[in-house]
Write a protein that holds these residues in place. Structure first.
Motif, PDB file in Angstrom:
ATOM      1  N   LYS A  99       6.423   4.581  28.161  1.00 57.01           N
ATOM      2  CA  LYS A  99       5.442   4.016  28.746  1.00 57.01           C
ATOM      3  C   LYS A  99       3.704   4.137  27.561  1.00 57.01           C
ATOM      4  O   LYS A  99       4.811   4.468  26.150  1.00 57.01           O
ATOM      5  CB  LYS A  99       4.754   5.128  29.546  1.00 57.01           C
ATOM      6  N   THR A 100       3.746   3.695  27.247  1.00 57.10           N
ATOM      7  CA  THR A 100       1.623   3.036  26.785  1.00 57.10           C
ATOM      8  C   THR A 100       1.694   4.704  26.891  1.00 57.10           C
ATOM      9  O   THR A 100       1.985   5.155  28.152  1.00 57.10           O
ATOM     10  CB  THR A 100       1.477   2.157  26.815  1.00 57.10           C
ATOM     11  N   PRO A 101       0.725   4.536  25.562  1.00 55.97           N
ATOM     12  CA  PRO A 101       0.133   6.199  25.535  1.00 55.97           C
ATOM     13  C   PRO A 101      -0.743   6.440  27.294  1.00 55.97           C
ATOM     14  O   PRO A 101      -0.926   7.327  27.719  1.00 55.97           O
ATOM     15  CB  PRO A 101      -0.375   7.001  25.060  1.00 55.97           C
ATOM     16  N   GLN A 102      -1.526   5.894  27.000  1.00 54.13           N
ATOM     17  CA  GLN A 102      -2.510   5.168  28.338  1.00 54.13           C
ATOM     18  C   GLN A 102      -1.827   5.598  29.634  1.00 54.13           C
ATOM     19  O   GLN A 102      -2.197   6.387  30.215  1.00 54.13           O
ATOM     20  CB  GLN A 102      -3.750   3.925  28.360  1.00 54.13           C
ATOM     21  N   GLN A 103      -0.899   4.733  29.707  1.00 49.58           N
ATOM     22  CA  GLN A 103       0.017   5.149  31.040  1.00 49.58           C
ATOM     23  C   GLN A 103       0.569   5.886  31.295  1.00 49.58           C
ATOM     24  O   GLN A 103       0.413   7.119  32.108  1.00 49.58           O
ATOM     25  CB  GLN A 103       1.146   4.046  31.043  1.00 49.58           C
ATOM     26  N   ALA A 104       1.030   6.914  30.211  1.00 45.04           N
ATOM     27  CA  ALA A 104       1.865   8.370  30.547  1.00 45.04           C
ATOM     28  C   ALA A 104       0.505   9.244  30.666  1.00 45.04           C
ATOM     29  O   ALA A 104       0.972  10.294  31.073  1.00 45.04           O
ATOM     30  CB  ALA A 104       2.574   8.603  29.115  1.00 45.04           C
ATOM     31  N   LEU A 105      -0.089   8.804  30.134  1.00 46.07           N
ATOM     32  CA  LEU A 105      -1.542  10.608  30.544  1.00 46.07           C
ATOM     33  C   LEU A 105      -2.475  10.628  31.183  1.00 46.07           C
ATOM     34  O   LEU A 105      -2.587  10.945  32.256  1.00 46.07           O
ATOM     35  CB  LEU A 105      -2.260  10.304  28.497  1.00 46.07           C
ATOM     36  N   ASP A 106      -2.401   9.222  31.714  1.00 47.97           N
ATOM     37  CA  ASP A 106      -2.791   8.797  33.143  1.00 47.97           C
ATOM     38  C   ASP A 106      -1.908   8.524  34.801  1.00 47.97           C
ATOM     39  O   ASP A 106      -2.268   9.801  35.021  1.00 47.97           O
ATOM     40  CB  ASP A 106      -2.915   7.358  33.294  1.00 47.97           C
ATOM     41  N   GLU A 107      -0.891   8.957  34.350  1.00 48.25           N
ATOM     42  CA  GLU A 107      -0.525   9.554  34.985  1.00 48.25           C
ATOM     43  C   GLU A 107       0.167  11.325  35.199  1.00 48.25           C
ATOM     44  O   GLU A 107       0.348  11.861  36.166  1.00 48.25           O
ATOM     45  CB  GLU A 107       1.899   9.169  35.136  1.00 48.25           C
ATOM     46  N   LEU A 108      -0.197  11.866  34.060  1.00 49.30           N
ATOM     47  CA  LEU A 108       0.241  13.481  33.783  1.00 49.30           C
ATOM     48  C   LEU A 108      -1.266  14.010  34.720  1.00 49.30           C
ATOM     49  O   LEU A 108      -1.118  15.042  34.993  1.00 49.30           O
ATOM     50  CB  LEU A 108      -0.095  13.285  32.281  1.00 49.30           C
ATOM     51  N   GLU A 109      -2.076  13.212  34.839  1.00 48.42           N
ATOM     52  CA  GLU A 109      -3.556  13.578  35.759  1.00 48.42           C
ATOM     53  C   GLU A 109      -3.386  14.914  36.663  1.00 48.42           C
ATOM     54  O   GLU A 109      -3.787  15.562  36.621  1.00 48.42           O
ATOM     55  CB  GLU A 109      -4.602  12.756  35.682  1.00 48.42           C
ATOM     56  N   PRO A 110      -2.801  13.727  37.879  1.00 44.07           N
ATOM     57  CA  PRO A 110      -2.469  14.128  38.847  1.00 44.07           C
ATOM     58  C   PRO A 110      -1.777  15.325  38.872  1.00 44.07           C
ATOM     59  O   PRO A 110      -1.420  16.496  39.924  1.00 44.07           O
ATOM     60  CB  PRO A 110      -1.823  13.208  39.793  1.00 44.07           C
ATOM     61  N   VAL A 111      -1.066  16.000  38.568  1.00 48.37           N
ATOM     62  CA  VAL A 111       0.470  16.622  37.773  1.00 48.37           C
ATOM     63  C   VAL A 111      -0.378  18.074  36.840  1.00 48.37           C
ATOM     64  O   VAL A 111       0.071  19.037  37.591  1.00 48.37           O
ATOM     65  CB  VAL A 111       1.755  16.111  36.966  1.00 48.37           C
ATOM     66  N   ILE A 112      -1.080  17.150  36.252  1.00 45.53           N
ATOM     67  CA  ILE A 112      -1.760  19.042  35.403  1.00 45.53           C
ATOM     68  C   ILE A 112      -2.640  19.406  35.651  1.00 45.53           C
ATOM     69  O   ILE A 112      -2.748  20.291  35.922  1.00 45.53           O
ATOM     70  CB  ILE A 112      -1.868  18.596  33.564  1.00 45.53           C
ATOM     71  N   GLN A 113      -3.598  18.050  36.438  1.00 42.13           N
ATOM     72  CA  GLN A 113      -5.275  18.165  37.070  1.00 42.13           C
ATOM     73  C   GLN A 113      -5.220  20.350  38.346  1.00 42.13           C
ATOM     74  O   GLN A 113      -5.537  21.049  38.253  1.00 42.13           O
ATOM     75  CB  GLN A 113      -5.599  17.479  37.680  1.00 42.13           C
ATOM     76  N   PRO A 114      -4.068  20.046  39.325  1.00 45.95           N
ATOM     77  CA  PRO A 114      -3.951  21.143  39.693  1.00 45.95           C
ATOM     78  C   PRO A 114      -3.147  22.574  39.567  1.00 45.95           C
ATOM     79  O   PRO A 114      -3.616  23.658  39.894  1.00 45.95           O
ATOM     80  CB  PRO A 114      -2.875  20.411  41.405  1.00 45.95           C
ATOM     81  N   LEU A 115      -2.714  22.235  37.982  1.00 43.37           N
ATOM     82  CA  LEU A 115      -2.820  23.570  37.721  1.00 43.37           C
ATOM     83  C   LEU A 115      -3.512  24.153  37.238  1.00 43.37           C
ATOM     84  O   LEU A 115      -3.029  25.977  36.292  1.00 43.37           O
ATOM     85  CB  LEU A 115      -1.216  23.343  36.662  1.00 43.37           C
ATOM     86  N   LEU A 116      -4.871  23.907  36.979  1.00 45.38           N
ATOM     87  CA  LEU A 116      -5.525  24.520  35.083  1.00 45.38           C
ATOM     88  C   LEU A 116      -6.237  25.360  36.338  1.00 45.38           C
ATOM     89  O   LEU A 116      -6.928  25.145  37.515  1.00 45.38           O
ATOM     90  CB  LEU A 116      -6.567  23.301  34.705  1.00 45.38           C
ATOM     91  N   GLN A 117      -6.574  26.729  35.769  1.00 49.98           N
ATOM     92  CA  GLN A 117      -6.953  27.352  36.370  1.00 49.98           C
ATOM     93  C   GLN A 117      -8.249  28.596  35.118  1.00 49.98           C
ATOM     94  O   GLN A 117      -8.600  29.260  35.889  1.00 49.98           O
ATOM     95  CB  GLN A 117      -6.099  28.672  36.699  1.00 49.98           C
ATOM     96  N   GLY A 118      -8.576  27.347  34.496  1.00 50.73           N
ATOM     97  CA  GLY A 118      -9.776  28.044  32.739  1.00 50.73           C
ATOM     98  C   GLY A 118      -9.454  28.792  32.043  1.00 50.73           C
ATOM     99  O   GLY A 118      -7.786  28.391  31.851  1.00 50.73           O
ATOM    100  N   VAL A 119     -10.069  29.266  31.428  1.00 52.37           N
ATOM    101  CA  VAL A 119      -9.598  29.446  29.943  1.00 52.37           C
ATOM    102  C   VAL A 119      -9.720  30.965  30.162  1.00 52.37           C
ATOM    103  O   VAL A 119     -10.158  31.678  30.396  1.00 52.37           O
ATOM    104  CB  VAL A 119     -10.565  28.887  28.722  1.00 52.37           C
ATOM    105  N   TYR A 120      -9.515  31.955  28.707  1.00 53.92           N
ATOM    106  CA  TYR A 120      -9.523  32.942  28.498  1.00 53.92           C
ATOM    107  C   TYR A 120     -10.124  33.242  27.524  1.00 53.92           C
ATOM    108  O   TYR A 120     -11.077  32.183  26.654  1.00 53.92           O
ATOM    109  CB  TYR A 120      -7.819  33.631  27.731  1.00 53.92           C
ATOM    110  N   PRO A 121     -11.236  34.292  27.648  1.00 53.16           N
ATOM    111  CA  PRO A 121     -12.668  34.267  27.212  1.00 53.16           C
ATOM    112  C   PRO A 121     -12.101  34.474  25.283  1.00 53.16           C
ATOM    113  O   PRO A 121     -10.325  34.717  24.306  1.00 53.16           O
ATOM    114  CB  PRO A 121     -13.172  35.932  26.738  1.00 53.16           C
ATOM    115  N   ASP A 122     -12.973  33.688  24.155  1.00 52.42           N
ATOM    116  CA  ASP A 122     -13.030  33.864  22.803  1.00 52.42           C
ATOM    117  C   ASP A 122     -12.761  34.717  22.011  1.00 52.42           C
ATOM    118  O   ASP A 122     -12.738  34.635  21.187  1.00 52.42           O
ATOM    119  CB  ASP A 122     -12.402  32.574  22.294  1.00 52.42           C
ATOM    120  N   GLU A 123     -13.957  35.914  22.699  1.00 49.41           N
ATOM    121  CA  GLU A 123     -14.249  36.791  22.451  1.00 49.41           C
ATOM    122  C   GLU A 123     -14.687  38.567  22.899  1.00 49.41           C
ATOM    123  O   GLU A 123     -14.512  37.864  24.382  1.00 49.41           O
ATOM    124  CB  GLU A 123     -15.279  36.405  21.299  1.00 49.41           C
TER     125      GLU A 123
END
Length: 349
Positions: free
Chosen positions: A325-349
């Motif tokens: 795949k081209t990077p654009q194709q592969a990274l676009d296809e990852l969005e619906p896979v990764i987006q539902p898994l995102l829960q935020g970040v841990y604090p940095d201090e």
């Protein structure tokens, strides 16, 4: 970090008054589960660098990688050097008439397919897996796509780097450089131990090429103490001992880099662990300055739910590394896979 979010780890910040040494670490080494609640540090502050065979640079008549992050090669400068260090069985380079990309005997550069290779370049170009909140997928934005496109091109367009299948048949990075299979590799500072033990190789280190600004990435394990311990004071004393360069020889040997501030700012303290064969002169800038001023934390210690995210991300990126795949194709296809898994970040201090 999952253990921390479950309350299973000791809050080190509650012991700062009793053990002030816990507060003297580099800011980038601390891990937090909640604001102000430190649950541990990186065991050592390892960062990614360029390792190279000095003889190959001399033979090709090209300059070695800069050690000073402020002098880091631009991507175009890096690519031109990599081409001059790549040659086929007839001694021709990419771009030469008659160059044979199917019979390359020496590559200019080699990189891995994990975050330690692409993470620093992503940061250098202003890209990231998510936005600052950790809740919005951004890996398919132009600044991120550009990085993966450049890396894919190194293999399949520019022919200066081996593909993943070829790398499976190659030995370790030290032997790759020694046997002249590759002129430059991206690797972590822990490899100083192996390189310094290879007496057949004339090697040194430099900083990674930059896209917009010089960046490297911390790639390190962490040390923590379980909340359930019946011996917190003894555990804390050992905690302070195990990453002390005055007590443990893993720092002088090149395997570890310290996490205490003074070992990056006080010249006597710096010399106490770097004045040896495992740390070439270039390490003062390509190691100490690079780690202190230009290193970012990896997604593994900033994003919540990283194990699930990482397990989905890797196979999606493999489509780039295998040129399916081209990077654009592969990274676009990852969005619906990764987006539902995102829960935020841990604090940095």
């Amino acid at each position: 970090m999952k253990w921390a979010s479950e309350g299973r780890l000791l809050d080190l910040s509650s012991y700062y008054d009793e053990y002030p040494e816990l507060k003297n670490k580099l800011k980038s080494s601390y891990l937090y589960s909640e604001p102000g609640k430190s649950i541990g540090n990186y065991t050592a502050l390892e960062v990614m660098q360029l390792f190279y065979n000095k003889e190959l640079f001399t033979e090709a008549g090209v300059p070695v990688p800069p050690a000073d992050p402020e002098q880091a090669w631009t991507w175009d400068e890096f690519l031109e050097i990599a081409k001059k260090l790549t040659k086929d069985q007839n001694g021709k380079h990419p771009g030469d008439s008659g160059f044979d990309p199917k019979n390359i005997v020496q590559y200019g550069f080699a990189f891995g397919n994990d975050r330690s290779s692409w993470g620093p370049l992503l940061a250098s170009n202003g890209g990231a897996l998510t936005d600052k909140t950790g809740k919005k997928y951004t890996l398919n934005r132009p600044e991120s796509v550009e990085v993966f496109q450049k890396l894919q091109d190194l293999v399949f367009k520019e022919h200066v780097a081996p593909d993943l299948i070829q790398q499976q048949d190659m030995p370790s990075n030290t032997i790759r450089l020694q046997t002249r299979k590759v002129a430059m590799v991206v690797d972590g500072t822990w490899s100083l131990l192996d390189f310094s033990n290879n007496k057949q190789l004339q090697w040194s280190i430099g900083v990674l090429p930059k896209l917009k600004e010089p960046k490297t990435m911390i790639v390190a394990g962490a040390t923590v103490i379980f909340q359930s311990t019946k011996h917190p004071k003894e555990a804390l004393e050992f905690y302070l001992y195990h990453n002390n360069p005055e007590k443990v020889d893993l720092f002088k040997s090149g395997l570890w880099m310290p996490i205490e501030e003074k070992y990056y700012s006080d010249e006597q303290a710096i010399q106490s662990w770097t004045n040896n064969a495992a740390h070439p002169p270039e390490f003062q800038q390509a190691g100490i300055k690079y780690a202190r001023d230009y290193a970012i934390k990896p997604s593994t210690s900033t994003l919540r739910n990283w194990p699930d995210i990482g397990s989905k991300l890797t196979p999606g990126l493999d489509l780039i590394w295998t040129n399916k795949k081209t990077p654009q194709q592969a990274l676009d296809e990852l969005e619906p896979v990764i987006q539902p898994l995102l829960q935020g970040v841990y604090p940095d201090e």
